[in-house]
Scaffold this motif. Structure first.
Motif, short mmCIF file in Angstrom:
data_model
loop_
_atom_site.label_atom_id
_atom_site.label_comp_id
_atom_site.label_asym_id
_atom_site.label_seq_id
_atom_site.Cartn_x
_atom_site.Cartn_y
_atom_site.Cartn_z
N VAL A 99 0.98 -1.16 -0.03
CA VAL A 99 -0.08 -0.03 0.10
C VAL A 99 0.86 1.21 -0.04
CG1 VAL A 99 -1.75 1.30 1.19
CG2 VAL A 99 -1.76 -1.26 1.11
N PRO A 100 0.77 2.07 -0.95
CA PRO A 100 1.53 3.19 -1.06
C PRO A 100 1.76 4.09 0.19
CG PRO A 100 0.46 2.99 -3.20
CD PRO A 100 -0.09 2.24 -2.28
N THR A 101 2.80 4.76 0.47
CA THR A 101 2.81 5.60 1.49
C THR A 101 1.96 6.75 1.49
OG1 THR A 101 5.02 4.70 2.18
CG2 THR A 101 4.30 7.21 3.25
N GLY A 102 1.23 7.40 2.55
CA GLY A 102 0.49 8.50 2.25
C GLY A 102 -0.82 8.40 1.76
N VAL A 103 -1.27 7.09 1.25
CA VAL A 103 -2.50 6.99 0.87
C VAL A 103 -3.51 6.44 2.00
CG1 VAL A 103 -4.02 5.04 -0.17
CG2 VAL A 103 -2.02 5.65 -1.39
N SER A 104 -4.59 7.16 1.99
CA SER A 104 -5.57 7.19 3.14
C SER A 104 -6.93 6.56 2.65
CB SER A 104 -5.41 8.23 4.21
OG SER A 104 -5.93 9.30 3.39
N PHE A 105 -7.75 6.42 3.50
CA PHE A 105 -9.19 5.76 3.48
C PHE A 105 -9.95 6.21 4.20
CE2 PHE A 105 -5.98 2.81 1.86
CZ PHE A 105 -6.39 2.27 0.45
N ASP A 106 -11.36 6.39 3.96
CA ASP A 106 -12.59 6.74 4.98
C ASP A 106 -12.60 5.79 5.78
OD1 ASP A 106 -12.50 9.45 3.65
OD2 ASP A 106 -13.66 8.34 1.85
N LEU A 107 -12.49 4.57 5.29
CA LEU A 107 -13.11 3.31 6.22
C LEU A 107 -12.18 2.20 5.76
CD1 LEU A 107 -15.05 1.83 7.78
CD2 LEU A 107 -16.21 1.44 5.91
N VAL A 108 -11.45 1.72 7.04
CA VAL A 108 -10.74 0.49 6.81
C VAL A 108 -11.37 -0.42 7.64
CG1 VAL A 108 -8.53 -0.65 7.40
CG2 VAL A 108 -8.49 1.72 6.68
N THR A 109 -11.63 -1.50 6.99
CA THR A 109 -12.10 -2.97 7.78
C THR A 109 -11.28 -4.01 7.78
OG1 THR A 109 -13.00 -3.59 5.45
CG2 THR A 109 -14.34 -2.14 7.04
N LEU A 110 -11.53 -4.87 8.96
CA LEU A 110 -10.77 -6.09 9.12
C LEU A 110 -11.76 -7.08 9.86
CD1 LEU A 110 -8.25 -3.87 9.87
CD2 LEU A 110 -7.18 -5.89 10.33
N CYS A 111 -12.35 -7.83 8.95
CA CYS A 111 -13.22 -8.76 9.26
C CYS A 111 -12.75 -9.96 9.27
CB CYS A 111 -14.59 -8.81 8.25
SG CYS A 111 -15.83 -9.85 8.70
N ALA A 112 -12.69 -10.68 10.69
CA ALA A 112 -12.30 -11.98 11.06
C ALA A 112 -10.88 -12.06 10.25
CB ALA A 112 -13.16 -12.98 10.06
N VAL A 113 -9.97 -11.20 10.87
CA VAL A 113 -8.59 -11.07 10.34
C VAL A 113 -7.59 -11.06 11.71
CG1 VAL A 113 -6.76 -9.89 9.51
CG2 VAL A 113 -8.87 -9.98 8.46
N TRP A 114 -7.88 -10.38 12.53
CA TRP A 114 -7.05 -9.86 13.87
C TRP A 114 -6.81 -11.17 14.70
CZ3 TRP A 114 -4.52 -5.61 13.84
CH2 TRP A 114 -3.95 -5.33 15.17
N GLN A 115 -7.64 -12.00 14.49
CA GLN A 115 -7.14 -13.36 15.50
C GLN A 115 -6.14 -14.32 14.79
OE1 GLN A 115 -10.03 -12.99 13.70
NE2 GLN A 115 -10.43 -14.87 12.69
N HIS A 116 -5.64 -13.87 13.52
CA HIS A 116 -4.82 -14.48 12.94
C HIS A 116 -3.37 -14.03 13.31
CE1 HIS A 116 -7.28 -17.33 11.11
NE2 HIS A 116 -7.75 -16.49 10.32
N LEU A 117 -3.19 -13.00 13.79
CA LEU A 117 -2.05 -12.01 14.06
C LEU A 117 -1.52 -12.49 15.56
CD1 LEU A 117 -2.73 -8.68 12.54
CD2 LEU A 117 -1.52 -10.64 11.40
N SER A 118 -0.32 -12.69 15.80
CA SER A 118 0.10 -12.68 17.25
C SER A 118 0.28 -11.54 17.79
CB SER A 118 1.67 -13.32 17.07
OG SER A 118 2.52 -12.40 16.50
N ASP A 119 0.36 -11.34 19.07
CA ASP A 119 0.45 -10.01 19.69
C ASP A 119 1.69 -9.26 18.99
OD1 ASP A 119 -1.67 -10.27 21.53
OD2 ASP A 119 -0.46 -11.03 23.18
N ALA A 120 2.75 -9.62 19.11
CA ALA A 120 4.04 -9.08 18.37
C ALA A 120 3.41 -8.48 17.02
CB ALA A 120 5.09 -9.78 18.22
N ASN A 121 2.67 -9.23 16.13
CA ASN A 121 2.42 -8.60 14.67
C ASN A 121 1.47 -7.47 15.02
OD1 ASN A 121 4.24 -9.85 13.13
ND2 ASN A 121 2.99 -11.78 12.98
N ARG A 122 0.39 -7.91 15.96
CA ARG A 122 -0.69 -6.78 16.27
C ARG A 122 -0.04 -5.48 16.62
NH1 ARG A 122 -4.00 -11.02 19.76
NH2 ARG A 122 -4.99 -12.28 18.33
N ALA A 123 1.03 -5.50 17.56
CA ALA A 123 1.74 -4.21 17.83
C ALA A 123 2.42 -3.46 16.70
CB ALA A 123 2.76 -4.74 18.79
#
Length: 202
Positions: A99-123
């Protein structure tokens, strides 16, 4: 994270894709749908799978970027949902380097994703997500609680810790709502979800 992506690739059969794509976004997002603007906005759907949700957003007139690292799901989505206002990107958390640096969005969604990341990766992921949200933009996340499917590892998720991480990145909590799973198999396994919505305040 690589093992999770390989797990999704391994189960990306025609039946799995049909079942995944056949779930109702209206039912999935019912606890936060009122936070999604009616006017046309830009949306980044991270972990887009088959593009089910991105297609729902696009049908409402929004411009959606479907970010999906599993080739089998991404290619299926491009075939199933060829709308001109859906763009596809091969990228993954926690860094989202494509994702290019500086690009932004009005809405970002993560549906059923966060559980697949370790705490270190979430940080790592949370500050990166914050950079993608436009001023006064919204982040919507669903946090899975309970066991994961075979071959798709999940990590325990703390709603309180997630809120603290988001707050440290300038994201103000708008909504916290626990919800039953919309899938009967998940319900039978004791899976439930917490929906979180944040607004970027700085």
């Amino acid at each position: 994270m690589q093992d999770v992506l390989e797990g999704y690739a391994a189960v990306a059969t025609a039946d799995f894709i049909a079942a995944y794509d056949g779930l109702s976004p209206e039912s999935i997002y019912e606890h936060v749908v009122d936070l999604i603007p009616n006017h046309s906005i830009t949306i980044a759907d991270i972990g887009a799978g088959t593009g089910r949700d991105a297609a729902w957003f696009a049908a409402k007139g929004h411009d959606a970027l479907a970010i999906e690292p599993v080739r089998e799901l991404r290619e299926a989505g491009q075939t199933l949902h060829p709308a001109a206002n859906i763009k596809w990107l091969d990228d993954r958390l926690p860094h989202l380097r494509a994702v290019p640096t500086g690009v932004s969005f009005d809405l970002v969604t993560l549906c059923a994703v966060w559980q697949h990341l370790s705490d270190a990766n979430r940080a790592i992921a949370m500050p990166r997500l914050a950079t993608l949200i436009a001023p006064s933009g919204i982040l919507i996340m669903s946090l899975r609680h309970g066991p994961g499917a075979k071959g798709r590892r999940v990590f325990p998720v703390s709603s309180d810790m997630t809120i603290e991480m988001a707050h440290a990145c300038g994201l103000h909590l708008l909504r916290r709502q626990d919800a039953d799973s919309v899938q009967k198999v998940n319900l039978s396994m004791g899976v439930f979800w917490t929906w979180l919505a944040f607004e970027k305040v700085r």
